[in-house]
Design a protein around this motif. Structure first.
Motif, mmCIF file in Angstrom:
data_model
loop_
_atom_site.group_PDB
_atom_site.id
_atom_site.type_symbol
_atom_site.label_atom_id
_atom_site.label_comp_id
_atom_site.label_asym_id
_atom_site.label_seq_id
_atom_site.Cartn_x
_atom_site.Cartn_y
_atom_site.Cartn_z
ATOM 1 N N ASN A 281 -4.410 -4.039 -7.555
ATOM 2 C CA ASN A 281 -3.708 -3.754 -6.503
ATOM 3 C C ASN A 281 -3.788 -2.496 -5.302
ATOM 4 N N LEU A 282 -3.560 -1.808 -5.476
ATOM 5 C CA LEU A 282 -3.535 -0.116 -4.946
ATOM 6 C C LEU A 282 -5.090 0.101 -4.368
ATOM 7 N N LEU A 283 -5.968 0.411 -5.162
ATOM 8 C CA LEU A 283 -7.451 -0.386 -4.980
ATOM 9 C C LEU A 283 -7.476 -0.929 -3.897
ATOM 10 N N LEU A 284 -7.574 -2.388 -4.336
ATOM 11 C CA LEU A 284 -7.761 -3.285 -2.930
ATOM 12 C C LEU A 284 -6.737 -2.858 -1.752
ATOM 13 N N PHE B 52 -14.838 -5.967 -2.952
ATOM 14 C CA PHE B 52 -14.187 -4.918 -1.815
ATOM 15 C C PHE B 52 -14.661 -3.172 -1.919
ATOM 16 N N CYS B 53 -15.284 -2.711 -3.318
ATOM 17 C CA CYS B 53 -15.932 -1.852 -3.970
ATOM 18 C C CYS B 53 -16.784 -1.709 -2.310
ATOM 19 N N ASP C 141 1.400 -6.211 -0.561
ATOM 20 C CA ASP C 141 0.715 -6.337 1.241
ATOM 21 C C ASP C 141 1.799 -5.055 1.025
ATOM 22 N N SER C 142 3.435 -4.504 1.193
ATOM 23 C CA SER C 142 4.554 -3.777 2.066
ATOM 24 C C SER C 142 3.799 -2.278 1.071
ATOM 25 N N ILE C 143 3.758 -2.128 -0.156
ATOM 26 C CA ILE C 143 3.522 -1.387 -0.641
ATOM 27 C C ILE C 143 1.826 -0.622 -0.519
ATOM 28 N N GLY C 144 0.713 -1.637 -0.657
ATOM 29 C CA GLY C 144 -0.274 -1.520 -0.089
ATOM 30 C C GLY C 144 -0.076 -0.805 1.001
ATOM 31 N N LYS C 145 0.688 -0.824 2.467
ATOM 32 C CA LYS C 145 0.579 -0.641 3.528
ATOM 33 C C LYS C 145 1.267 0.972 3.616
#
Length: 416
Positions: A24-27, A67-68, A394-398
């Motif tokens: 999820n962090l990578l995405l 996505f990579c 979503d918020s963590i990724g931001k």
């Protein structure tokens, strides 16, 4: 930005703790930036999720390539020969670096990393575990980030406290050598990310001068969402990979110390354990009690979670934060857990979770939730609210993207 993500495992499929976080962090990073992936292959994960090595490599490569920009896999040398890990563990008793660092030593990985760094102008190189720290030498003049899924020295020293008497000295020396290694190398990284404020404090005790940001473990609340499926009566569930020692010890304790006492008070209670590779010792215990069922690996855990009356997490070992708890929270389940299992999660007893530290307390909490559907609804509903407000990816990724951009001095220049 151009980012190179170095991983100790293939971060797919997102069906287990470390895989969930890394995937999820990578995405999230790849949604905003160009990301390349250089990953070791841990055979155990492929064997869990795929019928063959070839199918696992093909499927994971296809999924991550969506996505990579570049995806490359490297085998782990110690997994390429019989009993390789055991020989390496014994050898590491006499080397400068502990086993946890020697484990990923690979000339092929060094060569691949050198090539990628020479061919690309990376802004940031992400190291997804301290076991990859020796490869920092191949990344001069690039900002580097080290992710701590756990504070490894702390987790190993805690394991030494709980280990069998004969195994305790091995884990103790490994933990002390890891702490020494952390003190030596962590200052070479520009940014450290941890799963929780608690782990951040633990890391800063190792080296107070580190730049540390908390990026909590999370969950996809749209995927883990109650569907309205009916709940089974008086059913307890535990979910976790059953080849990971904290999960095994937690279930061994629960089945031997908690379950018999609970059954005396609630004779028709049922225990469901979901997770790959349950050991023979636990399966043998289950054969003696028809109320206990081990389901092994399941492709979709949500129906099992939703049908259960109460989720339990009696883990007293390990580190980081337990993603299995966040999944249960997101599904609106009433959870009974040991406080150690909740480390790093902002949960409050009686509000969004029930805490228990003894067998008697586990029995009391579970029996109370069995008997009171309104209480289950309140605890489970508050648990989902906690996830929505604090632990959605979503918020963590931001936050992660913004931290990386600030590290490179880009700030608000990035267009989303």
């Amino acid at each position: 930005m151009r980012i190179l993500w170095l991983s100790h495992l293939i971060p797919y499929p997102p069906k287990a703790g470390v895989l969930l976080r890394s995937y999820n962090l990578l995405l999230q990073l790849a949604r905003v930036h160009d990301v390349d992936l250089l990953s070791f292959v841990q055979m155990g994960y492929l064997e869990t999720f795929y019928p063959s090595y070839e199918s696992g490599i093909a499927d994971t490569r296809q999924a991550l390539s969506a996505f990579c920009k570049h995806v490359e896999f490297i085998p782990i040398p110690s997994e390429q020969r019989p009993l390789g890990k055991y020989f390496l563990a014994a050898k590491s008793l006499f080397t400068k670096k502990p086993y946890s660092i020697n484990w990923l030593s690979s000339p092929l990985y060094s060569k691949a990393l050198s090539r990628l760094v020479a061919e690309n102008r990376y802004d940031i190189i992400h190291f997804d575990t301290i076991s990859l720290a020796p490869y920092r030498l191949f990344c001069p003049s690039v900002k580097t980030v080290l992710d701590h899924h756990n504070i490894e020295s702390h987790m190993m020293l805690r394991r030494a406290e709980n280990a069998h008497l004969l195994a305790r000295p091995y884990y103790w020396q490994e933990g002390l050598r890891l702490r020494s290694y952390e003190r030596k190398v962590c200052s070479h990284f520009d940014l450290h990310i941890t799963c929780s404020e608690l782990d951040a404090r633990r890391l800063l005790k190792v080296d107070p001068g580190l730049y540390v940001k908390v990026m909590p473990n999370g969950v996809d609340p749209l995927y883990f969402c109650p569907s309205g499926r009916s709940t089974a009566d008086k059913t307890v569930i535990f979910v976790g990979s059953m080849n990971w020692y904290p999960n095994v010890e937690a279930m061994r304790y629960f089945i031997s110390a908690v379950w018999p006492a609970l059954k005396r008070e609630v004779p028709d209670a049922k225990l469901h354990v979901v997770g790959a590779h349950p050991p023979r010792s636990l399966l043998d215990l289950a054969q003696l009690d028809p109320s206990i069922t081990f389901f092994g690996f399941v492709s979709d855990v949500r129906p099992y979670l939703e049908e259960a009356t109460v989720y339990v997490c009696p883990i007293t070992d390990g580190g980081g934060t337990k993603l299995k708890l966040l999944d249960a929270f997101a599904m609106g389940k009433a959870v009974v857990a040991h406080p150690i299992a909740c480390e790093g999660i902002n949960a409050k007893h009686g509000e969004n979770i029930m805490l228990a530290t003894t067998a008697e307390e586990f029995v009391s909490r579970i029996r109370e939730l069995f008997a009171d559907s309104s209480l289950r609804g309140v605890i489970g509903g508050n648990a989902r609210k906690l996830v929505l407000s604090n632990y959605a990816y979503d918020s963590i990724g931001k936050d992660l993207c913004e931290s990386y951009e600030r590290l490179c001095g880009l700030g608000s220049e990035i267009k989303r």
